[in-house]
Design a protein around this motif. Structure first.
Motif, mmCIF file in Angstrom:
data_model
loop_
_atom_site.group_PDB
_atom_site.id
_atom_site.type_symbol
_atom_site.label_atom_id
_atom_site.label_comp_id
_atom_site.label_asym_id
_atom_site.label_seq_id
_atom_site.Cartn_x
_atom_site.Cartn_y
_atom_site.Cartn_z
ATOM 1 N N LYS A 75 0.820 -1.436 -0.192
ATOM 2 C CA LYS A 75 0.333 0.077 0.791
ATOM 3 C C LYS A 75 0.678 1.103 0.076
ATOM 4 C CE LYS A 75 -3.990 -2.066 -0.430
ATOM 5 N NZ LYS A 75 -4.738 -1.208 -1.460
ATOM 6 N N ALA A 76 2.003 1.381 0.706
ATOM 7 C CA ALA A 76 3.260 2.569 0.051
ATOM 8 C C ALA A 76 3.399 2.775 -0.481
ATOM 9 C CB ALA A 76 3.704 2.916 2.026
ATOM 10 N N THR A 77 4.094 1.447 -1.348
ATOM 11 C CA THR A 77 5.109 1.502 -2.234
ATOM 12 C C THR A 77 4.294 1.415 -3.584
ATOM 13 O OG1 THR A 77 5.427 -0.457 -2.793
ATOM 14 C CG2 THR A 77 6.728 0.976 -1.128
ATOM 15 N N GLY A 78 3.545 0.948 -4.133
ATOM 16 C CA GLY A 78 2.286 0.034 -4.524
ATOM 17 C C GLY A 78 2.910 -1.628 -5.563
ATOM 18 N N GLN A 79 3.950 -1.739 -5.425
ATOM 19 C CA GLN A 79 4.498 -2.825 -5.619
ATOM 20 C C GLN A 79 4.489 -4.027 -4.540
ATOM 21 O OE1 GLN A 79 6.084 -3.443 -7.790
ATOM 22 N NE2 GLN A 79 5.452 -1.727 -8.686
ATOM 23 N N SER A 80 4.482 -4.857 -5.102
ATOM 24 C CA SER A 80 3.969 -6.384 -4.533
ATOM 25 C C SER A 80 5.011 -6.701 -3.101
ATOM 26 C CB SER A 80 2.979 -7.694 -5.197
ATOM 27 O OG SER A 80 2.712 -7.533 -5.674
ATOM 28 N N MET A 81 5.107 -7.038 -2.106
ATOM 29 C CA MET A 81 6.054 -7.497 -1.216
ATOM 30 C C MET A 81 5.197 -9.265 -1.134
ATOM 31 S SD MET A 81 7.537 -6.828 2.108
ATOM 32 C CE MET A 81 9.017 -5.768 2.402
ATOM 33 N N ILE A 82 6.516 -10.459 -1.699
ATOM 34 C CA ILE A 82 5.767 -11.538 -1.684
ATOM 35 C C ILE A 82 6.980 -12.095 -0.508
ATOM 36 C CG2 ILE A 82 5.324 -13.763 -3.511
ATOM 37 C CD1 ILE A 82 5.134 -11.899 -5.750
ATOM 38 N N LEU A 83 5.719 -12.838 -0.250
ATOM 39 C CA LEU A 83 6.404 -13.947 1.116
ATOM 40 C C LEU A 83 7.152 -15.522 0.908
ATOM 41 C CD1 LEU A 83 6.174 -11.755 3.323
ATOM 42 C CD2 LEU A 83 5.870 -13.115 4.788
ATOM 43 N N GLU A 84 7.691 -16.244 0.248
ATOM 44 C CA GLU A 84 8.228 -16.739 -0.198
ATOM 45 C C GLU A 84 8.868 -17.666 1.445
ATOM 46 O OE1 GLU A 84 10.758 -19.651 -3.008
ATOM 47 O OE2 GLU A 84 10.726 -16.968 -3.039
ATOM 48 N N ASN A 85 7.640 -18.851 1.814
ATOM 49 C CA ASN A 85 8.496 -19.594 3.248
ATOM 50 C C ASN A 85 9.391 -20.563 2.550
ATOM 51 O OD1 ASN A 85 5.536 -18.668 3.853
ATOM 52 N ND2 ASN A 85 7.292 -18.864 6.167
#
Length: 342
Positions: A75-85
């Motif tokens: 929401k702050a950047t417009g870019q996704s942050m994808i978590l990969e376990n």
């Protein structure tokens, strides 16, 4: 807007209680959807999705931090942050994946003590050097370890554990989230201070360890309030003692080890963001600035407080200094109990 991070109050089945963890996290992500406005112009870094490697299976404390962090970052950047376990080897496999990634700031590590300050004390032949192959970005949170017992075990209080350790003919079994994790080190610290011997049963992360704790396959585990919350509320596990100087607000009736006669049994996990060496300094600073904004978000702060996580923030230099102190503290224990494995 209030964050939805509640769990069903009635007694749950084992499967339902364990399933509550990802469901709750999904609710958090949805609730955070409108919590921040874009703050980075189009074309600025980050200009494509960020992948954050979580070096443990899904369902642990790192997920509790990472999932809402990712939502607010987007929401702050417009870019996704994808978590990969990426679990395995006490978090080393996931950390190594980040070390080998391009140093562009687009692949990060959601790091904790295990892969950074403790691993070098245990593993002589590591595939990376945490001090030179990873760059600190920001210290996110700290969380105190708590000793939990399975409701299917005979241990209703820590006094029951201490009695069994003194009188039993066989060593008590303790699960951990992996060799070199804080749950492992807390176990070794307790054993040293009690003069007892425990059998260490390492798992590939907190989630599978908690699952077997709930099922009674293992009787005892050091873990964290957020990870254990659904199983605690369902009555499948019970907290026995807190590894801190003071009682936790969310567990006011659970004594500290200091109250029980073991003041030196203190253990907490730190969680922070790190990048591969060579990541441009301006990108590291930009990431730190964005994440500091997330850490200041009121709803994020409430969620962390509800899970007994203390928000830290601060400079990369302060994060680096903290890690050095943490490594020295655990080095003393590692030497005294000979934790090295290869």
């Amino acid at each position: 807007m209030k964050l939805a991070y509640t769990f069903i109050r009635r007694r749950l089945s084992r499967a339902a209680a364990i399933a509550a963890v990802p469901i709750a996290m999904a609710a958090v992500a949805a609730a955070l959807g409108a919590a921040a406005a874009p703050a980075v112009a189009a074309g600025d870094f980050p200009d494509r999705p960020i992948t954050v490697i979580v070096p443990y299976p899904a369902g642990g404390s790192l997920d509790t931090v990472g999932r809402p962090l990712a939502q607010l970052f987007e929401k702050a950047t417009g870019q996704s942050m994808i978590l990969e376990n990426v679990g395995g080897a006490g978090g080393l496999i996931g950390a190594n994946k980040v070390v080998k990634a391009p140093a562009e700031g687009n692949t990060l590590l959601l790091a904790s003590n295990g892969q950074v300050t403790i691993a070098p004390l245990i593993y002589k032949d590591m595939s990376y050097d945490p001090k030179t192959d990873l760059v600190p970005i920001v210290h996110l949170v700290d969380q105190t370890a708590v000793l939990y017992a399975s409701a299917k075990s005979p241990y209703k209080t820590f006094a029951d554990v201490a009695r069994a350790a003194r009188n039993g003919h066989e060593a008590l079994q303790f699960a951990s989230s992996g060799t070199g994790s804080i749950s492992h080190l807390a176990l070794e610290l307790l054993a040293q201070k009690m003069g007892a011997h425990f059998t260490h049963v390492p798992y590939r992360g907190a989630a599978p360890a908690l699952q077997d704790l709930a099922g009674g396959q293992v009787p005892l585990l050091f873990t964290f309030v957020g990870s254990a919350k659904p199983l605690t509320q369902s009555g499948m596990v019970r907290p026995l003692a807190v590894a801190a100087k003071q009682r936790l607000a969310s567990l006011p009736d659970v004594p500290t080890f200091a109250e029980l006669g073991y003041p030196d049994v203190q253990a907490s996990v730190w969680i922070g963001l790190m990048a591969p060496k060579g990541t441009p300094a301006d990108r590291v600073r930009k990431l730190a600035s964005i994440v500091d904004g997330v850490l200041a978000n009121a709803e994020f702060r409430k969620l962390m407080a509800d899970n007994n996580m203390e928000i830290k923030g601060g400079s990369a230099a302060a994060f680096e200094a903290m890690m050095a102190d943490d490594g020295q503290r655990w080095a003393n224990l590692a030497k005294s109990v000979n934790l090295a494995t290869n």
